[in-house]
Design a protein around this motif. Structure first.
Motif, mmCIF file in Angstrom:
data_model
loop_
_atom_site.group_PDB
_atom_site.id
_atom_site.type_symbol
_atom_site.label_atom_id
_atom_site.label_comp_id
_atom_site.label_asym_id
_atom_site.label_seq_id
_atom_site.Cartn_x
_atom_site.Cartn_y
_atom_site.Cartn_z
ATOM 1 N N VAL A 959 0.779 -1.098 0.066
ATOM 2 C CA VAL A 959 0.141 -0.007 0.053
ATOM 3 C C VAL A 959 0.839 1.243 -0.118
ATOM 4 O O VAL A 959 0.616 2.131 -0.881
ATOM 5 C CB VAL A 959 -1.151 -0.195 1.209
ATOM 6 C CG1 VAL A 959 -1.680 1.175 1.324
ATOM 7 C CG2 VAL A 959 -2.148 -1.176 1.033
ATOM 8 N N ILE A 963 2.676 4.700 -4.517
ATOM 9 C CA ILE A 963 1.344 5.247 -4.651
ATOM 10 C C ILE A 963 1.065 6.086 -5.807
ATOM 11 O O ILE A 963 0.262 6.571 -6.231
ATOM 12 C CB ILE A 963 1.062 6.105 -3.329
ATOM 13 C CG1 ILE A 963 1.962 7.318 -3.192
ATOM 14 C CG2 ILE A 963 1.167 5.174 -2.109
ATOM 15 C CD1 ILE A 963 1.268 8.112 -2.185
ATOM 16 N N THR A 966 -1.482 5.044 -8.469
ATOM 17 C CA THR A 966 -2.939 5.283 -7.878
ATOM 18 C C THR A 966 -3.324 6.717 -7.732
ATOM 19 O O THR A 966 -4.306 7.103 -8.279
ATOM 20 C CB THR A 966 -2.951 4.521 -6.328
ATOM 21 O OG1 THR A 966 -2.396 3.129 -6.540
ATOM 22 C CG2 THR A 966 -4.372 4.564 -6.096
ATOM 23 N N TYR A 978 -8.633 8.282 -1.287
ATOM 24 C CA TYR A 978 -7.512 7.586 -1.069
ATOM 25 C C TYR A 978 -6.549 8.099 -0.095
ATOM 26 O O TYR A 978 -5.793 7.442 0.624
ATOM 27 C CB TYR A 978 -6.778 7.675 -2.385
ATOM 28 C CG TYR A 978 -5.739 6.648 -2.554
ATOM 29 C CD1 TYR A 978 -5.721 5.363 -2.381
ATOM 30 C CD2 TYR A 978 -4.308 7.335 -3.039
ATOM 31 C CE1 TYR A 978 -4.435 4.613 -2.339
ATOM 32 C CE2 TYR A 978 -3.362 6.569 -2.833
ATOM 33 C CZ TYR A 978 -3.337 5.203 -2.989
ATOM 34 O OH TYR A 978 -2.219 4.374 -2.660
ATOM 35 N N LEU A 982 -5.276 6.088 3.163
ATOM 36 C CA LEU A 982 -3.822 6.066 3.514
ATOM 37 C C LEU A 982 -3.743 6.706 5.040
ATOM 38 O O LEU A 982 -2.658 6.242 5.660
ATOM 39 C CB LEU A 982 -2.971 7.017 2.631
ATOM 40 C CG LEU A 982 -2.754 6.172 1.146
ATOM 41 C CD1 LEU A 982 -2.003 7.308 0.307
ATOM 42 C CD2 LEU A 982 -2.255 4.976 1.277
ATOM 43 N N LEU A 1043 6.740 7.139 0.626
ATOM 44 C CA LEU A 1043 5.835 8.079 0.496
ATOM 45 C C LEU A 1043 6.442 9.510 -0.234
ATOM 46 O O LEU A 1043 5.841 10.199 -0.843
ATOM 47 C CB LEU A 1043 4.910 8.336 1.742
ATOM 48 C CG LEU A 1043 4.117 6.895 2.250
ATOM 49 C CD1 LEU A 1043 3.365 7.383 3.745
ATOM 50 C CD2 LEU A 1043 2.817 7.019 0.941
ATOM 51 N N SER A 1192 3.966 -2.011 -3.742
ATOM 52 C CA SER A 1192 2.395 -2.192 -3.923
ATOM 53 C C SER A 1192 2.262 -2.678 -5.372
ATOM 54 O O SER A 1192 1.252 -3.242 -5.853
ATOM 55 C CB SER A 1192 1.446 -1.140 -3.650
ATOM 56 O OG SER A 1192 2.053 -0.090 -4.258
#
Length: 1418
Positions: A959, A963, A966, A978, A982, A1043, A1192
């Motif tokens: 996840v 990212i 996504t 979303y 998160l 991230l 992910s």
């Protein structure tokens, strides 16, 4: 004498004719009688020259007279000159004929005598005739007796029969009440009809003189003679004035005058000009009203209608323009009276309301008049045609209007003649209502009829009324103009302060002309949206018909093809559409207006592939049902939305929308009555995915995203309304099963489950209630078992149905039961929001205390009511909380029983997590804000339940790790969801990260935190197999780093969608990220750069960036340095050579160096093309420097660059060998030779790569490498001195030498200097986190016996199936020099032996996903 002398000189030839004629012409202006004098002179000269024999003088004379014709009138010359002279001058053709004509005229004038009864007639006879006709007729006197007397008088006194007939008509005219006597007398006396016609014609002609008025008695006898066929209409019509052409011209003139008046009312004039025009118009109207119509045809028409001769009256009206005759009030009233008499019997039988008293009308004595109607079929004969000729002028008789409407209501019960009554409503009733002044009663009467029609018929009538009726008649043209002017006057003065007064004025105007008023009001609202509130409040004085017309006008305004529904920039919806949508929601909620037309309009727009008008449905549902859809909900609101319906209503929405029970019931009834509930849901679900393709086209991406969000949000809102308002039976009856929804209706799976979810809940509860009633047991355990049984009975068909939704290979990883369970549950099933319930209860307690406080003004009764209301709500909330607690306990018990069969062991954990993310987590986390929270909570719940074969660490890693994809694919609202998802995931991770006790309680000894998944039958719960707390902190830091990496990449792309979405996501996760100071600084720098770049380019991005920047700065005080976020040990010396030392990221914790993942080898191929796609390179580079854990998107774990290159070169050969040989058929000697050759080639290539990497490494990076090597030597020295070496150091040493340069270069993609340095530091302190699935691949130290068992297990599996995932994995064997001994402080080195049958496939997958798990001894 002078004139004579001059003319004589001309005759003599002494003067020129031209000169004399000019002089005479000038003299004529001196006196008026000079032409006459000159004519006398010419007469004398005519006589003189006529006697002369000299022709030249005669010629001179004629030439002179001819020259003077221009100023001497011909009439004077003809009187005084001889005919021969006139002939020679050309004034007459022949002198002979002229002389004869003069003789005849003189004879007629002077010698012919008038004949005044000179022969046989005697005046006494006419006196006796008048006496005979004027006698009293009430006795036994009959027409036959009088006729005999008349004959005697004619014979006795020699009377002229024609003159006798004329006297009979004169007496009849004076005694018009004696129709029967005189008509029978005339019939008996009858001569030729043409004679009577001529006599009547002479009478009418006499009154055609100016200032003469034709008496009504004459019209009456003419009508009576026509009615009894004594005169033909064609013969009499020609004697009447004016002619038809004059009537047509007059009608056209009236229309043009009316249009001119309308134009004047529309144009802007000065006040003085306006007053003058109004005065002139009033004077004209007064003159027109005072002066009776000088039209004998209309007088005859009125007389015919009075006596009931509809046949001849219709013939006369056909000769005139439409509604010209009935525009005269007398004729309209006469026709209304005739209709009254015609419908009277039927009205008394079927139309009189109960309790109404009416006086019956006496029918006409005339037997030739239209027969009274006894049934609805009789109306077709004459009544409907009379009404059509009457048209809008039925307004003169409101009583008749009401009768016709009531007959229509009675007729609808018998269901015949529908088209006839629709025509009457279109041509008569609605136009007549426009001419009535403020008659609310007639409007309500008409609605009583119209409400029986379907809305399609009503809207067609309103459309023709609004767009066609007003242009067909002068009066209606004027009325329309006056209504527009009055509407402007009212709207200019409408404010919040004068709503009551303006509302009454609006109501008065709307009773007669609602379409004109509403059309103007809507046009103003489209320009000025601040009028919506006052307008809605001022509509309370409208009638039911007016409300229905308002609904039509709104739909017509929405469907206006001339209006663009997008602004000029093509990025947002037009403001006029938004204003009308807001008006719809407010009006339809506040007033009882039928919704069917508006809902059908939205449905038709969706059928046509247009989703703009979903904004209307969204507003209507929000206002009428109180259901809001927004992604800007606070955490308290979101928490309240996870509770029951009462908690949602109290704390889940921004505005406390109360009293929606009636309005939501009306909306529900409209949907159910017209079968629009399911079609709207399906169309919205289909349109949501079709927005890009059906409406996208060349539209701006921002607009397409907005339309997608609007469609999705409306679906959520509408589905929520249906779920909360429809009864269980209605909902189940209308929503088909999940497989039908997806396969037949092509509904997306997330939307299909969204629609089916309430149905499953209803069915389970109803089945649970049945089981409780069947077996009465109060124990909680019995209730739970019954609930589980009910779930099994309801969900088993669902489990079977979902199998058809995906390919069969999907169910190798996930069980249908797990899939259906995930999609069928909600947050209401998983947790009870106790704090939300307590918060709302406390609010109600405060309200009670305020209501009862003595300082509050108000009556005691009001305070008591307020207290009762708050107390009732408080009890409802407490009861609801208790009910939800019991429900959640039952659901959790059910899940605990089901969890062991959720996930299968047929494939790797990575594939299982991939399917879970792809088919469950990602689609639902962006479906709604509640679903985003649900997904995070569900993952935590699956972990807490200790679900077998579910790797929690891998799920969280997938996840957080990448990212970018996504975020880039989300719309604006999906980004909010979303980001919330998160944030919830990060909250859980942060809770575990912040406290060792919490981590050990909730994570240690849980299967989701195993770093080694052993083969079946082998215990995997050893302490060494668990990820310890400190290494988990390293992993969390790695997730934060990933991230940051993804966020920086999105911010630097320059793409609008990437920047907007990542800013939204970052704003949502701000409470939990960033927590590390250097990562926060890197983000702050990038966001500041965005603020500078987008300030003048894209204001919306600038606003987002500025907002996030400010909030990020406020969070700085909560950020910590990296060494406080996770513990960073100094590297220890190791006995391993420098080339084999671990790089940055090794910490020496045994559990940290868990195992390599096999998951990278089974990722989807589409994510593996990252090498050839420039846009994804930054994301892939991020993976190589951040702990090397599977991401992910499969971009993962260990980026062993050298091994990748070697395997690329070998993959082609191994593919060919795989085709030629079956698994397990290769001789062992050939396999051993192949392995030796591979090791030699790999070693050579490793040396070249290291050498090339050193050459390409920048100077600063090479210095870092030297420092690392130096620290590694120190560690080795410590190990040689007896200090315990870190177990993970030896394993990672080889990989560090292979991937160090590549990792540092990849880390450099973050262009912030701070971030680069911190990333390098994090490499040193980070523990390499790796997960091994099914013991397929490992790089951690194993006991020799365990290694042998794993090798045998993998060998058996590879022989069973060549497609097994283990065929792609290397096998583990002991080194030749190792023996089975107890574990030593220094870890044992292991060698990987790859099964030949799996190599080709393994390397092929590795090329596509840039992830090769590789570990071998030097």
């Amino acid at each position: 004498a002078a004139l004579y002398e001059i003319c004589s000189q001309v005759v003599e030839g002494n003067l020129k004719i031209d000169l004399v004629s000019s002089v005479l012409g000038e003299m004529m202006e001196l006196r008026d009688d000079l032409p006459s004098i000159l004519a006398d002179v010419f007469c004398i000269l005519d006589l003189e020259t006529g006697a002369l024999e000299e022709k030249n003088k005669r010629d001179h004379y004629t030439h002179l007279v001819g020259a003077c014709l221009s100023f001497v009138p011909e009439v004077i010359l003809k009187e005084r000159l001889d005919p021969e002279t006139l002939e020679s001058l050309g004034l007459i053709k022949q002198a002979h004929q002229f002389n004869q004509k003069i003789v005849k005229i003189k004879t007629k004038l002077f010698y012919k005598q008038q004949k005044f009864n000179l022969l046989r007639e005697e005046n006494e006879g006419y006196a006796k005739l008048i006496t005979e006709l004027g006698q009293d007729l009430s006795g036994n006197i009959t027409s036959n007796l009088v006729l005999e007397s008349i004959k005697s008088l004619i014979g006795c006194f020699n009377l002229d029969p024609n003159r006798v007939l004329d006297i009979i008509l004169e007496v009849y005219e004076s005694r018009s009440d004696q129709d029967e006597f005189f008509l029978s007398l005339i019939k008996s006396y009858m001569c030729e009809p043409i004679t009577i016609c001529h006599i009547l014609g002479f009478k009418f002609k006499f009154y055609q003189e100016p200032n003469e008025e034709t008496p009504k008695s004459l019209y009456h006898i003419a009508a009576a003679l026509l009615h009894h066929n004594l005169v033909e209409l064609e013969d009499l019509y020609v004697h009447l004035m004016p002619v038809d052409a004059t009537i047509v011209e007059e009608h056209k003139r009236e229309i043009s005058e009316a249009k001119q008046i309308a134009r004047k009312l529309v144009t802007v004039l000065l006040p003085s000009e306006k007053s003058e025009d109004k005065e002139k118009e009033k004077e004209k109207e007064e003159e027109k009203n005072e002066k009776p119509p000088d039209n004998q045809k209309l007088g005859l028409l009125e007389a015919l209608l009075r006596i009931g001769d509809w046949h001849h009256a219709q013939s006369i009206m056909d000769q005139m323009p439409s509604f010209y005759a009935t525009s005269h009030k007398a004729i309209a009233l006469a026709l209304c009276q005739l209709v009254h008499l015609t419908v009277e019997p039927l009205y008394r039988r079927a139309g009189v309301p109960k309790g109404a008293k009416g006086c019956a009308m006496q029918p006409l004595k005339n037997k030739r008049a239209p027969q009274p109607t006894e049934s609805f079929e009789d109306l077709r004969k004459d009544t409907f045609s009379m009404l059509c000729y009457l048209g809008p002028h039925l307004s003169h008789d409101p009583v008749l209007f009401a009768k016709i409407v009531r007959l229509g209501k009675a007729f609808m019960k018998e269901e015949i003649l529908l088209s006839c009554f629709l025509s009457i409503a279109d041509q008569v009733l609605l136009p007549s209502l426009s001419l009535m002044e403020c008659n609310a009663c007639m409007s309500e009467e008409l609605w009583g009829l119209f409400k029986l029609f379907p809305y399609q018929h009503r809207y067609r009538l309103y459309g023709q009324w609004k767009n066609e009726t007003y242009s067909g008649h002068p009066l209606l043209v004027k009325v329309k103009a006056q209504s527009v002017e009055r509407a402007k006057y009212i709207m200019k003065r409408l404010t919040k302060e004068n709503i009551k007064q303006s509302g009454r004025q609006i109501g008065k105007l709307s009773h007669s002309n609602p379409t004109i008023l509403f059309d103007y009001m809507l046009s103003q609202i489209q320009w000025y949206d601040n009028l919506i509130g006052p307008v809605v409040d001022s509509l309370k004085y409208l009638t039911s018909l007016n409300y229905d017309v308002l609904a039509y006008c709104i739909i017509e305004a929405l469907a206006n093809p001339e209006k663009e529904k997008m602004k000029h920039d093509d990025t947002t919806l037009s403001s006029w559409l938004q204003s009308l949508a807001s008006l719809c929601g407010a009006v339809f909620r506040k007033y009882p207006i039928e919704l069917a037309g508006l809902l059908q309009y939205v449905t038709n727009q969706l059928k046509a592939g247009k989703s703009f008008d979903l904004l209307i449905l969204k507003e209507v549902v929000q206002k009428m049902a109180g259901i809001e859809i927004t992604d800007e909900m606070t955490s308290e609101q979101l928490e309240a939305m996870t509770g029951g319906e009462q908690l949602k209503a109290e704390g889940g929405y921004f505005g406390q929308i109360r009293n929606t029970k009636k309005s939501s019931q009306r909306l529900k009834d409209a949907l159910l009555d017209h079968e629009l509930a399911l079609p709207l849901c399906l169309l919205m679900a289909q349109q949501r995915n079709g927005v890009v393709f059906l409406e996208g086209g060349e539209k701006h991406l921002k607009l397409v995203g907005h339309l997608y969000d609007q469609c999705h949000d409306t679906l959520l809102q509408f589905g929520g309304f249906l779920a909360s308002n429809l009864s269980t039976e209605d909902y189940i009856k209308r929503v088909p099963s999940i497989d039908i929804l997806c396969n037949q209706f092509h509904t997306p799976h997330d939307a299909a489950f969204f629609l089916s979810r309430p149905m499953y809940a209803h069915q389970i509860l109803s089945k649970y209630d049945e089981l409780k009633k069947a077996e009465k047991g109060n124990r909680q355990q019995q209730k739970v078992h019954k609930y589980v049984a009910a779930c099994e009975q309801v969900m088993t068909p669902v489990h079977e149905a979902v199998v058809s939704l995906h390919p069969a290979r999907v169910w190798d990883d996930l069980r249908p039961q797990f899939y259906a369970t995930f999609w069928s549950l909600t947050m209401y099933d998983l947790a009870v929001p106790h704090s939300a319930y307590d918060r709302e209860v406390n609010k109600l307690k405060v309200q009670i205390s305020l209501a009862l406080s003595p300082n509050r003004n108000g009556e005691e009764e009001e305070k008591k009511k307020e207290k009762e209301r708050c107390t009732a709500l408080q009890e409802k909330l407490q009861e609801e909380e208790k009910k939800q607690m019991e429900h959640v306990q039952r659901v959790l018990h059910r899940l605990k029983l089901e969890k062991d069969s959720w996930l299968l062991t047929k494939s790797t954990k990575n594939e299982t997590i991939t399917k879970f993310l792809q088919l469950c987590l990602f689609p639902r986390c962006i479906f709604s804000s509640i679903d985003a929270v649900y997904c995070a909570r569900f993952v935590e719940l699956v972990h807490q339940q200790k679900t077998p074969n579910f790797c929690t660490l891998l799920c969280y890693d997938r996840v957080f790790s990448a990212i970018i994809y996504t975020v880039a694919s989300c719309t604006e609202n999906e980004s909010h969801r979303y980001g919330r998802f998160l944030c919830c995931m990060l909250e859980t991770v942060t809770r575990w990260h912040s406290d060792r006790a919490v981590y050990e309680k909730e994570c240690v000894n849980y299967p989701g935190f195993l770093t080694i998944f052993r083969a079946a039958g082998i215990d995997g719960g050893n302490k060494a197999d668990q990820l310890d707390y400190e290494n988990f902190r390293h992993v969390v830091h790695k997730w934060h780093y990933m991230l940051t990496k993804a966020s920086v990449h999105c911010l630097e792309t320059g793409d609008y969608t990437h920047i907007r979405n990542i800013l939204i996501v970052l704003t949502k996760i701000l409470p939990c990220y960033p927590k590390v100071l250097n990562l926060g600084q890197a983000l702050e720098a990038r966001v500041h750069k965005i603020c500078l770049e987008e300030k003048d380019k894209r204001p919306d991005l600038y606003a987002l960036a500025m907002g996030y920047s400010g909030r990020l700065k406020s969070q700085k005080v909560h950020m910590v340095p990296e060494n406080e976020f996770h513990h960073k040990d100094q590297p220890a010396r190791s006995a391993t050579p420098a080339s084999q030392q671990n790089g940055p990221g090794s910490t020496g914790k045994p559990a940290a160096n868990a195992s390599k993942t096999e998951e990278g080898a089974s990722e989807d191929g589409d994510r593996g093309k990252e090498k050839s796609q420039g846009t994804t390179k930054p994301a892939n580079k991020a993976n190589s420097t951040s702990g090397k854990v599977t991401t992910s998107n499969g971009n993962g774990a260990l980026n062993s660059t050298k091994a990748v290159k070697d395997d690329k070169e070998k993959s082609g050969k191994e593919k060919k060998e795989k085709k030629e040989k079956t698994p397990g058929s290769t001789p062992e000697t050939k396999a051993e030779n192949r392995r030796e050759k591979q090791r030699d080639e790999r070693a050579g290539k490793e040396e070249r790569v290291v050498r090339e990497g050193k050459e390409k490494t920048p100077k600063a990076d090479r210095e870092k490498v030297k420092l690392e090597e130096k620290s590694s030597k120190d560690d080795k020295a410590k190990a040689g001195n007896g200090e315990p070496a870190e177990p993970g150091r030896e394993r990672d040493a080889v990989k560090e030498s292979k991937s160090k340069e590549k990792g540092e270069r990849n880390a450099a993609t973050l262009k912030s200097p701070n971030l680069r340095s911190e990333a390098a530091e994090s490499e040193r302190g980070k523990t390499l986190f790796q997960v091994s699935v099914d013991a397929a691949l490992t790089s951690v130290t194993f006991d020799a016996n365990v290694s042998d068992s794993l090798r045998r297990h993998e060998h058996d599996r590879s022989h069973k199936s060549s497609t097994s995932p283990s065929a792609l994995s290397p096998q583990i064997t002991k080194d030749e020099s190792s023996t089975v001994t107890p574990p030593r402080p220094t870890p044992r080195r292991l060698r990987l032996v790859w099964p030949e049958e799996g190599c080709a496939r393994f390397f092929s997958v590795c090329r596509s996903i840039r992830c090769l798990a590789h570990s071998s001894s030097p």
